[in-house]
Design an enzyme around this catalytic site. Structure first.
Site, PDB file in Angstrom:
ATOM      1  N   GLU A 150       0.870  -1.178   0.000  1.00 54.05           N
ATOM      2  CA  GLU A 150       0.000   0.000   0.000  1.00 54.05           C
ATOM      3  C   GLU A 150       0.899   1.218   0.000  1.00 54.05           C
ATOM      4  OE1 GLU A 150      -2.505   2.602   3.037  1.00 54.05           O
ATOM      5  OE2 GLU A 150      -3.113   0.495   3.106  1.00 54.05           O
ATOM      6  N   CYS A 173      -1.967   8.996   2.816  1.00 57.37           N
ATOM      7  CA  CYS A 173      -1.655   8.516   1.472  1.00 57.37           C
ATOM      8  C   CYS A 173      -2.696   8.922   0.433  1.00 57.37           C
ATOM      9  CB  CYS A 173      -1.490   6.999   1.480  1.00 57.37           C
ATOM     10  SG  CYS A 173      -2.928   6.097   2.104  1.00 57.37           S
TER      11      CYS A 173
END
Length: 481
Positions: free
Chosen positions: A218, A253
């Site tokens: 990720e 993110c």
């Protein structure tokens, strides 16, 4: 709150051996055991809210509201639902087959992959540490968690709380820095979950490849925001985008990284941004309890350097407090495509506005760069939405808001290309740490039906099996082969 302490190599070896022995013994496989551990995660978080809030305040000066809702609440919700749906997710599946195979009991068995290594980041040190662990527990996998040394207070809290709530034969925390994680990556795991940046991800993936270990990555990247001024409310869009840069000081993110807007509408959008800045009280950012700090001096200086080098025109913010590592949410307009703010992921409360000729040019710009973790677009035009769905690639595509789509637990969370691979959240997390094992049980009583497969082969057996397999069409009634 105890002081951050790195674990010794001996402690790493002990944890590694223990977790593997636990898996081989089958301790983690009963559904009842998994549900108990999931409930223990919930209990651990709920009974230690104050301790966790204080830890994140120490590491990031994160507001308690963001910690309670975005870190603790997220994991409690997902652990609760994972326990509730585990029987459904983990049940074996009988598959539909042709009539002649129905007596074979064709089944898909869902089995845990084994021991999981979780390497988590500092920006959401509770949510992004425990989200993979919840998935591993649901799947019946032991897991070793290596939290970030950049958020030492939270990492220490996790190390303190784990033994009080979770089965230490299956779930351990190992704290440390580069030497410890380097050693961990030399060991053979059954799955590795890494959340962070693409540079370290390449190191993780290379180490995993030595053992043919599957990996979930990720990552982040520059998540763009496309503004369609013809159909969207610029005031709402500006407020939502600017808010996305205030959450955890932009250290997330899926934070909006930059805005692409037709240059004819840039002035109006900038005015809307200025109004939003007043509504969000960003002038008080340097002292307010509603904003986080930058995690470290190094990260602060990196952002400060990007801002100093930018050729964009400052329109909002720009104030900094180096001692407390705080930066006011900052917006630049007329940012050129070679600007310092567009070189890499910003990961901070800085927002460049990049003017383009039209939406088509915005799409071309996005497609000329690595695929982002998420793509945001503010538009009510169905054609624009469909064009973005068809002609761009990103881990997710979200319309008319930022960050908030993460609250939809039932959707998979994943990157593509440079933004990572593999999936997370609820069943997608469970699936990530599960492998599908095909199974059949062919009765011995069916032996007479298999006579044609045995040598010596004849023209008759070959023709019969050729028809049966579909290699040739069955002859019409009365016809000869």
């Amino acid at each position: 709150m105890s002081e951050f302490k790195s674990n010794s190599i001996e402690e790493v070896d002990d944890a590694y051996k223990t977790l593997h022995a636990t898996f081989r013994a089958g301790i983690t496989r009963p559904f009842s055991w998994r549900k108990h551990q999931l409930n223990q995660v919930i209990l651990m978080l709920r009974e230690n809210i104050d301790i966790i809030v204080q830890a994140l305040a120490t590491d990031l000066r994160k507001p308690s509201q963001e910690t309670i809702v975005g870190e603790i609440g997220t994991i409690v919700r997902r652990a609760t639902q994972s326990a509730a749906q585990l029987d459904e997710w983990a049940s074996d599946e009988i598959v539909t087959v042709p009539d002649w195979q129905q007596g074979w009991s064709p089944t898909v068995l869902k089995r845990p992959k084994g021991v999981v290594l979780v390497i988590s980041p500092w920006n959401y040190p509770i949510a992004l540490s425990l989200q993979p662990v919840v998935g591993a527990i649901a799947a019946g996998c032991p897991a070793l968690l290596k939290p970030s040394e950049i958020s030492p207070a939270t990492s220490s809290v996790l190390a303190d709380l784990y033994p009080k709530y979770l089965d230490q034969s299956a779930y351990r925390v190992i704290n440390g820095g580069v030497p410890e994680v380097t050693y961990l990556l030399k060991l053979k795991w059954d799955h590795i979950m890494y959340t962070g940046n693409a540079v370290i991800a390449r190191i993780v993936a290379k180490a995993a490849a030595e053992h043919l270990t599957p990996v979930t990555l990720e990552l982040g990247g520059k998540s763009p925001v496309v503004i369609d001024p013809k159909t969207t409310n610029l005031k709402i869009a500006a407020k939502r985008v600017l808010w996305g840069k205030t959450v955890n000081a932009g250290q997330i993110c899926v934070a909006p990284d930059y805005v692409l807007i037709p240059r004819s509408a840039q002035d109006d959008f900038v005015e809307a941004i200025k109004e939003a800045a007043v509504e969000l009280h960003i002038d008080s950012t340097l002292t307010s309890d509603s904003y986080s700090s930058i995690v470290s001096e190094g990260h602060f200086k990196r952002l400060q350097n990007m801002m100093t080098k930018s050729s964009g025109k400052l329109v909002v913010g720009g104030n900094t407090d180096e001692q407390n590592r705080r930066i006011t949410p900052t917006v630049y307009r007329d940012v050129e495509k070679d600007d310092s703010l567009l070189e890499g992921e910003i990961f901070g409360p800085v927002l460049p506005i990049v003017p383009v000729d039209d939406i088509r040019q915005a799409i071309e710009y996005i497609n000329a760069h690595p695929h982002p973790l998420t793509l945001y677009a503010f538009t009510e035009d169905p054609e624009v939405k469909q064009t973005l769905r068809d002609e761009t690639r990103s881990g997710s595509l979200n319309f008319n808001d930022v960050i908030q789509p993460l609250a939809v637990d039932q959707l998979p969370f994943s990157g593509v290309g440079e933004s990572g691979y593999g999936h997370q959240t609820l069943k997608y997390s469970y699936d990530e740490y599960t492998y599908l094992r095909s199974s059949v049980d062919i009765p011995l009583a069916l032996e007479p039906h298999f006579s044609a497969r045995y040598p010596p082969y004849t023209q008759a057996t070959t023709e019969a099996l050729a028809v049966h397999s579909g290699a040739i069409e069955a002859p019409a009634t009365g016809a000869k082969l």
